[in-house]
Every structure is written in structure tokens, then in C-alpha cells.
Design a protein around this motif. Structure first.
Motif, mmCIF file in Angstrom:
data_model
loop_
_atom_site.group_PDB
_atom_site.id
_atom_site.type_symbol
_atom_site.label_atom_id
_atom_site.label_comp_id
_atom_site.label_asym_id
_atom_site.label_seq_id
_atom_site.Cartn_x
_atom_site.Cartn_y
_atom_site.Cartn_z
ATOM 1 N N ALA A 15 0.834 -1.210 0.000
ATOM 2 C CA ALA A 15 0.000 0.000 0.000
ATOM 3 C C ALA A 15 0.867 1.258 0.000
ATOM 4 O O ALA A 15 0.534 2.257 -0.646
ATOM 5 N N SER A 16 2.007 1.199 0.691
ATOM 6 C CA SER A 16 2.838 2.403 0.801
ATOM 7 C C SER A 16 3.539 2.712 -0.522
ATOM 8 O O SER A 16 3.464 3.840 -1.021
ATOM 9 N N GLU A 35 8.562 -5.189 -7.561
ATOM 10 C CA GLU A 35 7.956 -5.980 -6.485
ATOM 11 C C GLU A 35 8.522 -7.404 -6.507
ATOM 12 O O GLU A 35 8.522 -8.068 -7.547
ATOM 13 N N ALA A 36 8.959 -7.868 -5.337
ATOM 14 C CA ALA A 36 9.569 -9.196 -5.232
ATOM 15 C C ALA A 36 8.572 -10.318 -5.518
ATOM 16 O O ALA A 36 8.887 -11.292 -6.205
ATOM 17 N N ARG A 37 7.366 -10.169 -5.008
ATOM 18 C CA ARG A 37 6.381 -11.246 -5.139
ATOM 19 C C ARG A 37 5.748 -11.248 -6.534
ATOM 20 O O ARG A 37 5.883 -10.281 -7.281
ATOM 21 N N ARG A 43 1.369 -7.081 2.634
ATOM 22 C CA ARG A 43 0.596 -7.628 3.752
ATOM 23 C C ARG A 43 -0.913 -7.484 3.570
ATOM 24 O O ARG A 43 -1.681 -7.754 4.488
ATOM 25 N N GLY A 58 -4.110 -7.723 6.331
ATOM 26 C CA GLY A 58 -4.886 -6.640 6.941
ATOM 27 C C GLY A 58 -6.289 -6.530 6.360
ATOM 28 O O GLY A 58 -6.510 -6.846 5.194
ATOM 29 N N GLN A 59 -7.242 -6.080 7.168
ATOM 30 C CA GLN A 59 -8.620 -6.001 6.682
ATOM 31 C C GLN A 59 -9.436 -4.875 7.311
ATOM 32 O O GLN A 59 -10.291 -4.296 6.658
ATOM 33 N N TRP A 60 -9.220 -4.536 8.617
ATOM 34 C CA TRP A 60 -10.139 -3.621 9.276
ATOM 35 C C TRP A 60 -9.755 -2.161 9.067
ATOM 36 O O TRP A 60 -8.582 -1.824 8.934
ATOM 37 N N VAL A 235 14.544 -6.745 -5.599
ATOM 38 C CA VAL A 235 15.730 -5.895 -5.792
ATOM 39 C C VAL A 235 16.857 -6.462 -4.944
ATOM 40 O O VAL A 235 16.694 -6.712 -3.752
ATOM 41 N N SER A 422 4.337 1.330 6.540
ATOM 42 C CA SER A 422 3.437 1.502 7.694
ATOM 43 C C SER A 422 4.196 1.383 9.008
ATOM 44 O O SER A 422 3.795 1.962 10.024
ATOM 45 N N VAL A 432 -2.638 0.054 7.567
ATOM 46 C CA VAL A 432 -2.679 0.483 6.164
ATOM 47 C C VAL A 432 -2.778 2.010 6.094
ATOM 48 O O VAL A 432 -2.183 2.651 5.223
HETATM 49 P P1 FAD Z 1 4.078 -4.308 2.861
HETATM 50 O O1 FAD Z 1 2.636 -4.518 2.706
HETATM 51 O O2 FAD Z 1 4.865 -5.184 3.695
HETATM 52 O O3 FAD Z 1 4.705 -4.046 1.436
HETATM 53 C C1 FAD Z 1 6.086 -4.159 1.189
HETATM 54 C C2 FAD Z 1 6.285 -4.792 -0.177
HETATM 55 O O4 FAD Z 1 7.687 -4.822 -0.473
HETATM 56 C C3 FAD Z 1 5.820 -6.253 -0.252
HETATM 57 O O5 FAD Z 1 4.941 -6.408 -1.343
HETATM 58 C C4 FAD Z 1 7.107 -7.052 -0.428
HETATM 59 O O6 FAD Z 1 6.920 -8.213 -1.191
HETATM 60 C C5 FAD Z 1 7.989 -6.038 -1.134
HETATM 61 N N1 FAD Z 1 9.441 -6.260 -0.996
HETATM 62 C C6 FAD Z 1 10.142 -6.535 0.125
HETATM 63 N N2 FAD Z 1 11.463 -6.609 -0.158
HETATM 64 C C7 FAD Z 1 11.605 -6.369 -1.498
HETATM 65 C C8 FAD Z 1 12.710 -6.300 -2.382
HETATM 66 N N3 FAD Z 1 13.969 -6.493 -1.960
HETATM 67 N N4 FAD Z 1 12.481 -6.036 -3.690
HETATM 68 C C9 FAD Z 1 11.214 -5.818 -4.146
HETATM 69 N N5 FAD Z 1 10.126 -5.879 -3.340
HETATM 70 C C10 FAD Z 1 10.325 -6.142 -2.030
HETATM 71 N N6 FAD Z 1 -3.603 -3.171 9.051
HETATM 72 C C11 FAD Z 1 -4.807 -2.559 9.133
HETATM 73 O O7 FAD Z 1 -4.896 -1.360 8.852
HETATM 74 N N7 FAD Z 1 -5.933 -3.259 9.516
HETATM 75 C C12 FAD Z 1 -5.888 -4.590 9.824
HETATM 76 O O8 FAD Z 1 -6.917 -5.219 10.119
HETATM 77 C C13 FAD Z 1 -4.630 -5.241 9.764
HETATM 78 N N8 FAD Z 1 -4.530 -6.565 10.053
HETATM 79 C C14 FAD Z 1 -3.386 -7.241 9.717
HETATM 80 C C15 FAD Z 1 -3.373 -8.637 9.783
HETATM 81 C C16 FAD Z 1 -2.249 -9.344 9.374
HETATM 82 C C17 FAD Z 1 -2.247 -10.836 9.476
HETATM 83 C C18 FAD Z 1 -1.112 -8.635 8.873
HETATM 84 C C19 FAD Z 1 0.112 -9.368 8.403
HETATM 85 C C20 FAD Z 1 -1.119 -7.246 8.827
HETATM 86 C C21 FAD Z 1 -2.249 -6.537 9.232
HETATM 87 N N9 FAD Z 1 -2.311 -5.140 9.159
HETATM 88 C C22 FAD Z 1 -3.495 -4.499 9.323
HETATM 89 C C23 FAD Z 1 -1.110 -4.353 8.815
HETATM 90 C C24 FAD Z 1 -1.113 -3.906 7.351
HETATM 91 O O9 FAD Z 1 -1.431 -4.985 6.521
HETATM 92 C C25 FAD Z 1 0.265 -3.344 7.013
HETATM 93 O O10 FAD Z 1 0.588 -2.340 7.954
HETATM 94 C C26 FAD Z 1 0.328 -2.708 5.617
HETATM 95 O O11 FAD Z 1 -0.322 -3.503 4.652
HETATM 96 C C27 FAD Z 1 1.799 -2.508 5.240
HETATM 97 O O12 FAD Z 1 1.923 -1.889 3.970
HETATM 98 P P2 FAD Z 1 3.367 -1.471 3.447
HETATM 99 O O13 FAD Z 1 3.230 -1.093 2.028
HETATM 100 O O14 FAD Z 1 3.966 -0.493 4.392
HETATM 101 O O15 FAD Z 1 4.277 -2.794 3.591
#
Ligand code: FAD
Length: 452
Positions: A15-16, A35-37, A43, A58-60, A235, A422, A432
Motif C-alpha cells: 500500500a505504501s 515488487e519481489a512477489r 501484507r 490486513g482487513q479492518w 531488488v 506503515s 494500512v
Molecule cells: P508491505 O505490505 O509489507 O509491502 C512491502 C512490499 O515490499 C511487499 O509487497 C514485499 O513483497 C515487497 N518487498 C520486500 N522486499 C523487497 C525487495 N527487496 N524487492 C522488491 N520488493 C520487495 N492493518 C490494518 O490497517 N488493519 C488490519 O486489520 C490489519 N490486520 C493485519 C493482519 C495481518 C495478518 C497482517 C500481516 C497485517 C495486518 N495489518 C493491518 C497491517 C497492514 O497490513 C500493514 O501495515 C500494511 O499492509 C503494510 O503496507 P506497506 O506497504 O507499508 O508494507
């Protein structure tokens, strides 16, 4: 190896990272997201498991999360409230079940008074904390040197009060044992949600879900980026100098003016940097670690607990599943429960066979909802600890003393390299909302730097 050139390379399509890319593109800059995946969302992940739509990450959404809410509105996504009609369940240390309404658990009057006092004290402290600068509190260093469990011991002798207040931050939020993080880290968690009272209020913190799942946010953002997102591209190397960067995967090199590391901070050190990141960053990234929680999904033919007047909301600091909720999907006739097994309890069940782990988890659910909970038609455990590109759940936090010592530098850019996630947010920390908030701030700072 193909080579491309862009204004900004963004590493990570969570999301970020996707928010950063969206905002930069709106401002006329060119971007590439690596994106690695083989999917976007990090998440956030909605999947079909044996015919059930499950939100594995994440969902709520909660009412204060205005950054996330504005993105949902922009994308035209609908929300619906979590089912919460009826009575909640609490199990005490002796396994005695009580039904209750409201936020305070049905505990003996003396314990209830202690819980109310603790919540008031925490609310007062949290009101003094700026979630964007918790290290600036006059007592930040002292609060960061004492574990949250020890701090609670200094406040009350009442074990059940400590266990319950501890659970809200430890098992339920940071997903680490309360002895493994500081009181300052606990206050940041509460400040990021507005107050400690908000955190203990399930109706606030777990208010709504998105019809069709929250992963639609990154899916729709990626779709709008129209070809700028490359999947399956971890990366590996980042060469940098004051004037620019080159990010390399196994098959693509992107040359850019700026890079954004939009990955959980614990994964930053998995990339090789030429030259190495400065000493400060190399040190500080070693003082963060992911929490650990299993999100358990159990789908039943019907939401049977509703027939006996239960909301599905259940808590106990003494149960393997310390909290559980009605997680029935919008418009679904089947009923879904979601429960959480955190930190050391999760370590414990992962030492067992999959069959025994499932048996113990369902038995714990049956302590709340009765025998019917033992027979779901679909059962699934979200296991983020074994995901190479996440390595835990929900998010990363500092070890003891780390927040006061290093927090201020977590997002400080290094030459052309910026950080967005996040796990680096103030408001919306580990959520999120925080991912989007930090994404917007990072994009605005890069746009200003690009125009300077
Ligand atoms: P991420 O979503 O971790 O994104 C980082 C991305 O970087 C990933 O796609 C990863 O594959 C990629 N990446 C990593 N290393 C590399 C690399 N070297 N090269 C290329 N790509 C790479 N939040 C809520 O608001 N409500 C909820 O109900 C909630 N419940 C949750 C339940 C669970 C089980 C989990 C795991 C999380 C939950 N969260 C919830 C938290 C929320 O999902 C995260 O805070 C948010 O999605 C993080 O977003 P982000 O983009 O910061 O990081």
C-alpha cells in the motif's frame, strides 16, 4: 538484463509503495515499481481458500483512519460494519465464561477499578505523546528503558488487570510479549490510534471492512499505474551517489534520480548497497524486529453463535486464541470466525504438527463458542512468519531502548534513497492508514526535492 530509466524507482508494491508511485505520477514524474512477489499488496492479500474468500493479511478500517478512508473513497470502494450485535465473551484465568457488553471485561470490582485507573493513566500519558515524535517526550528515554510488563507492575499489584491491559498492546497489537518492548513503544502504539481508550474499544479499532477485501486498494492502485509495476522482481543491489541510483533485480536495472524503499524496515538490509548505507542506518535497522501472530480463519455453514445472542467478539489473556471476532463476509450466508494466536503462544503451536495445532486452536475457539466451533467447513492459518518478503506479522517495532535512540532517523533519507512503510508511521503506525499516510508524505518530499 534489460535497463530502463525513470525519475523514481520504488521498491515494494505494498500500500505504501503504490501510494508513493501514484502521487509521483500525478505530479508528472515517471516511476517504476519493482515488487519481489508475483502479486501486489504485500501484507494485504485476499484469496480464495477452499471456496471461501479470506483476507489473509490486513482487513479492518477504523473511523480515525482518514488517509485510508480518502483512498477508499477515491477508488470507489464500499465498506461494511463488523457484526457486533449481542453479547461478547470473556474467559478468566480459571476458564470461567462470562457474557458482557461494553468495553470493560466482567472482572471482580477491584480489578475493574484497577483497569479503569490504568486506562485513565495511559490515556493521560498518550495525550502527551506526539505519534510522529515519541522520542521528543521529556521522559522518552526513561519510558524506553522499562519494559511494558515491568511498567505495569509498577502501577498495580492486580494480576488480572495487568494481564488484560498488557494483552491490548502485546498480543493484540505489537504481537510481542509485554517484556520484549518498552513502555514508550506501547505509548506510540496507543498514540497512533488517538488514545489508549480507542485501542481497547473493538468497536472503534475494528470498525469496518471493505466489500471484496482490502487488497483491492493495492490492486486498483497498481492497475491505474498501467504497466509501471513489475512483479517477481526482488531488488538485490542498489548503487547510489548523491545524484542518483541504480536498482538491480536478477533481470532489470532501473536508473533513477531517487529510490524509495517501501519495504518493512527489517528487509532493508537484505539489499546490497554500493556504497554501504551509513553506519547510523546499518545500526538502527538491527534494532527493529517483526511481531508474530497467526490469524486463524474458521468458516461454518452458518454464523451459529448469533443464534444464542453472541456478537462473536471474545477475549481472554489466558486462552491460546486471545481474541476472536465474527468475520463473516459481506452478503455471505456462511459464518466466519477469525481468531489470533500471538507471540510465544504462536511459537508453541508451530512446534506441533499441523493437525495438532489445528486441534488446539479449534479447542480454544470452542471454549468461547461451544462444541460447534470444532467443526468448520474451511480452516486456514495465515502464516506470515514463513513469507520471505514479510517475515512476521503484523509489523516491525523497536527493541528495548531502540525507539528513543534511533526513532528520529528511521525515515531520514540517505542521499537519493527514501524510506516509506506503515512500520515507520506515527498516526496509523503498523496499519494500512499509516502506509498510505507515509507514502503521501514521502511523495510530497520527493516532488519538492525534484523541483528544487
Ligand atoms: P508491505 O505490505 O509489507 O509491502 C512491502 C512490499 O515490499 C511487499 O509487497 C514485499 O513483497 C515487497 N518487498 C520486500 N522486499 C523487497 C525487495 N527487496 N524487492 C522488491 N520488493 C520487495 N492493518 C490494518 O490497517 N488493519 C488490519 O486489520 C490489519 N490486520 C493485519 C493482519 C495481518 C495478518 C497482517 C500481516 C497485517 C495486518 N495489518 C493491518 C497491517 C497492514 O497490513 C500493514 O501495515 C500494511 O499492509 C503494510 O503496507 P506497506 O506497504 O507499508 O508494507
Amino acid at each position: 538484463m534489460s535497463a530502463i530509466e525513470r525519475d523514481v524507482v520504488i521498491i515494494g508494491a505494498g500500500a505504501s509503495g503504490l501510494t508513493v508511485a501514484t502521487e509521483l505520477k500525478k505530479a508528472g514524474l515517471t516511476v517504476a515499481v519493482l515488487e519481489a512477489r508475483d502479486r501486489v499488496g504485500g501484507r494485504l492479500w485476499t484469496d480464495d481458500v477452499d471456496g471461501a474468500m479470506l483476507e489473509i493479511g490486513g482487513q479492518w478500517v477504523s473511523p480515525d483512519q482518514d488517509a485510508l478512508k480518502s483512498t477508499l473513497a477515491e477508488l470507489g470502494l464500499e465498506t461494511y460494519p463488523r457484526y457486533r450485535e449481542g453479547e461478547n465473551i470473556y474467559l478468566n484465568a480459571d476458564g470461567e465464561l462470562s457474557r458482557f457488553e461494553g468495553e470493560i471485561f466482567p472482572v471482580p470490582p477491584k480489578t475493574e477499578a484497577e483497569i479503569v485507573t490504568l486506562i485513565e493513566k495511559l490515556d493521560a500519558l498518550v495525550a502527551e505523546i506526539d505519534p510522529d515524535r515519541p522520542w521528543a517526550h521529556p521522559l522518552a528515554k526513561d519510558l524506553d528503558e522499562i519494559s511494558f510488563s515491568r511498567w505495569l507492575e509498577t502501577q498495580t499489584d492486580d494480576q488480572e488487570a495487568r494481564d488484560n491491559i498488557g494483552m491490548f498492546i502485546a498480543g493484540a497489537m505489537l504481537t510481542k510479549p509485554a517484556h520484549a518492548f518498552s513502555a514508550l513503544q506501547a505509548l506510540l502504539m496507543a498514540a497512533s490510534a488517538g488514545s489508549f481508550s480507542n485501542l481497547v474499544d473493538a468497536d472503534f479499532i475494528l470498525d469496518e471492512r471493505v466489500v471484496g477485501g482490502l487488497q483491492q486498494v493495492p490492486l486498483m492502485l497498481a492497475e491505474r499505474l498501467d504497466g509501471d509495476v513489475r512483479l517477481g522482481q526482488p531488488v538485490r543491489r542498489l548503487r547510489w551517489h548523491e545524484g542518483g541510483v541504480t536498482a538491480a533485480t536478477d533481470s532489470i536495472e532501473v536508473k533513477a534520480r531517487f529510490a524509495v524503499l517501501a519495504v518493512p524496515p527489517i528487509l532493508i538490509s537484505r539489499i546490497s548497497y554500493e556504497p554501504p548505507l551509513p553506519r547510523r542506518q546499518q545500526q538502527l535497522h538491527q534494532h527493529l524486529s517483526m511481531g508474530f501472530v497467526i490469524k486463524v480463519h474458521a468458516v461454518y455453514e452458518t454464523p451459529f453463535w448469533r443464534e444464542s445472542g453472541l456478537s462473536g467478539t471474545a477475549f481472554s489473556p489466558y486462552e491460546l486464541v486471545h481474541e476472536a471476532y465474527d468475520n463473516t463476509n459481506f452478503g455471505d450466508s456462511r459464518g466466519t470466525l477469525v481468531g489470533f494466536v500471538a507471540d510465544e503462544a504462536a511459537d508453541g503451536v508451530f512446534a506441533l504438527s499441523a493437525e495438532e495445532r489445528k486441534r488446539r486452536i479449534l479447542t480454544s475457539l470452542s471454549h468461547y463458542y461451544g462444541e460447534k466451533a470444532l467443526e468448520p467447513v474451511v480452516y486456514y492459518e495465515s502464516d506470515w512468519g514463513s513469507e520471505e518478503w514479510t517475515r512476521g506479522a503484523y509489523a516491525a517495532s523497536f527493541d528495548m531502548g531502540g525507539l528513543a535512540r534511533y526513532g528520529a532517523d528511521l525515515r531520514t533519507p540517505v542521499g537519493p534513497i527514501w524510506f516509506s512503510c506503515s512500520d515507520m508511521a506515527g498516526k496509523g503506525y503498523q496499519h494500512v492508514d499509516g502506509a498510505i499516510r507515509v507514502g503521501r508524505e514521502t511523495a510530497a518530499a520527493i516532488i519538492a526535492a525534484a523541483r528544487a
